[in-house]
Design an enzyme around this catalytic site. Structure first.
Site, PDB file in Angstrom:
ATOM      1  CG  ASP A 106       2.941   9.613   3.989  1.00  0.00           C
ATOM      2  OD1 ASP A 106       1.706   9.382   3.876  1.00  0.00           O
ATOM      3  OD2 ASP A 106       3.707   9.674   3.012  1.00  0.00           O
ATOM      4  CG  HIS A 107       2.094  14.267   4.027  1.00  0.00           C
ATOM      5  ND1 HIS A 107       3.350  13.684   4.109  1.00  0.00           N
ATOM      6  CD2 HIS A 107       1.941  14.647   2.738  1.00  0.00           C
ATOM      7  CE1 HIS A 107       3.930  13.734   2.921  1.00  0.00           C
ATOM      8  NE2 HIS A 107       3.091  14.308   2.074  1.00  0.00           N
ATOM      9  CB  CYS A 133       2.656   6.336   2.341  1.00  0.00           C
ATOM     10  SG  CYS A 133       3.208   5.146   1.097  1.00  0.00           S
ATOM     11  CB  THR A 193       2.214   4.603  -3.694  1.00  0.00           C
ATOM     12  OG1 THR A 193       3.387   4.590  -2.863  1.00  0.00           O
ATOM     13  CG2 THR A 193       2.262   5.812  -4.622  1.00  0.00           C
ATOM     14  N   GLY A 194       1.457   3.394  -0.746  1.00  0.00           N
ATOM     15  CA  GLY A 194       1.700   2.170   0.042  1.00  0.00           C
ATOM     16  C   GLY A 194       3.083   1.603  -0.220  1.00  0.00           C
ATOM     17  CG  HIS A 242       0.067 -18.202  -0.294  1.00  0.00           C
ATOM     18  ND1 HIS A 242       0.323 -18.652  -1.569  1.00  0.00           N
ATOM     19  CD2 HIS A 242      -1.176 -18.632   0.006  1.00  0.00           C
ATOM     20  CE1 HIS A 242      -0.729 -19.328  -2.022  1.00  0.00           C
ATOM     21  NE2 HIS A 242      -1.652 -19.317  -1.079  1.00  0.00           N
ATOM     22  CG  HIS A 244       2.581 -21.274   2.189  1.00  0.00           C
ATOM     23  ND1 HIS A 244       2.927 -20.827   0.935  1.00  0.00           N
ATOM     24  CD2 HIS A 244       1.363 -21.864   2.051  1.00  0.00           C
ATOM     25  CE1 HIS A 244       1.968 -21.115   0.075  1.00  0.00           C
ATOM     26  NE2 HIS A 244       1.002 -21.751   0.735  1.00  0.00           N
TER      27      HIS A 244
HETATM   28  C1  RB5 Z   1       4.198  11.653  -0.386  1.00  0.00           C
HETATM   29  O1  RB5 Z   1       3.980  12.665  -1.309  1.00  0.00           O
HETATM   30  C2  RB5 Z   1       4.382  10.328  -1.115  1.00  0.00           C
HETATM   31  O2  RB5 Z   1       5.591  10.325  -1.810  1.00  0.00           O
HETATM   32  C3  RB5 Z   1       4.342   9.189  -0.135  1.00  0.00           C
HETATM   33  O3  RB5 Z   1       3.145   9.220   0.565  1.00  0.00           O
HETATM   34  C4  RB5 Z   1       4.401   7.784  -0.725  1.00  0.00           C
HETATM   35  O4  RB5 Z   1       3.467   7.626  -1.729  1.00  0.00           O
HETATM   36  C5  RB5 Z   1       5.720   7.281  -1.082  1.00  0.00           C
HETATM   37  O5  RB5 Z   1       5.869   6.108  -1.483  1.00  0.00           O
END
Ligand code: RB5
Length: 141
Positions: free
Chosen positions: A7-8, A64, A66-67, A97, A133
């Site tokens: 994403d952005h 993203c 946080t991932g 695993h 596994h």
């Molecule tokens: C975008 O602001 C943020 O919410 C997204 O990139 C992500 O971290 C969501 O889990």
């Protein structure tokens, strides 16, 4: 082929990852986003997941902030095993695993240097193929 999407919030780190993949001669396709304009991470999780499910790609990388959001979205598919990794130990273990087929990372969590090491670890570690596994993975799919 490797499918990559973000994403952005993950756009900047994705550019660095793609430059690294190019340097390593690894074939990939960018499924977006293509600008830093605000967008929705499920859209790119979906594009990368479908590339894997459809056989166009064998593995993926999703980024993203946080991932987490992008991995939750990808993991809604039975065929996808997306692992959020912020360290190389986890990247290695999830290949060995879990036979993870998608690496998810948080651009607001890991710096570029660590992220590239995580990518290399994920791409270079084979599944162990251990009976335990294989059995556990088959219970999920
Ligand atoms: C975008 O602001 C943020 O919410 C997204 O990139 C992500 O971290 C969501 O889990």
């Amino acid at each position: 082929m490797l499918a990559i999407g973000s994403d952005h919030a993950g756009f900047g780190l994705k550019q660095a990852v793609m430059a690294h993949l190019k340097e390593r001669g690894i074939e990939f396709k960018d499924y977006g986003t293509y600008t830093e304009e605000s967008c929705d991470y499920p859209d790119f999780a979906e594009a990368v997941s479908q590339a894997i499910i459809g056989g166009e790609a064998d593995r993926g990388i999703l980024i993203c902030g946080t991932g987490i959001g992008i991995s939750i979205a990808a993991n809604r598919h039975r065929e996808i095993r997306a692992a959020v990794c912020g360290d190389c130990f986890s990247a290695e273990a999830t290949r060995q695993h879990n036979d993870a087929n998608v690496l998810a990372m948080g651009a607001r969590v890991v710096g570029e240097g660590l992220a590239l090491k995580i990518v290399d670890t994920f791409l270079d570690t084979p599944f162990s193929n251990g009976t335990n596994h294989v059995r556990r993975i088959s219970k999920m799919s």
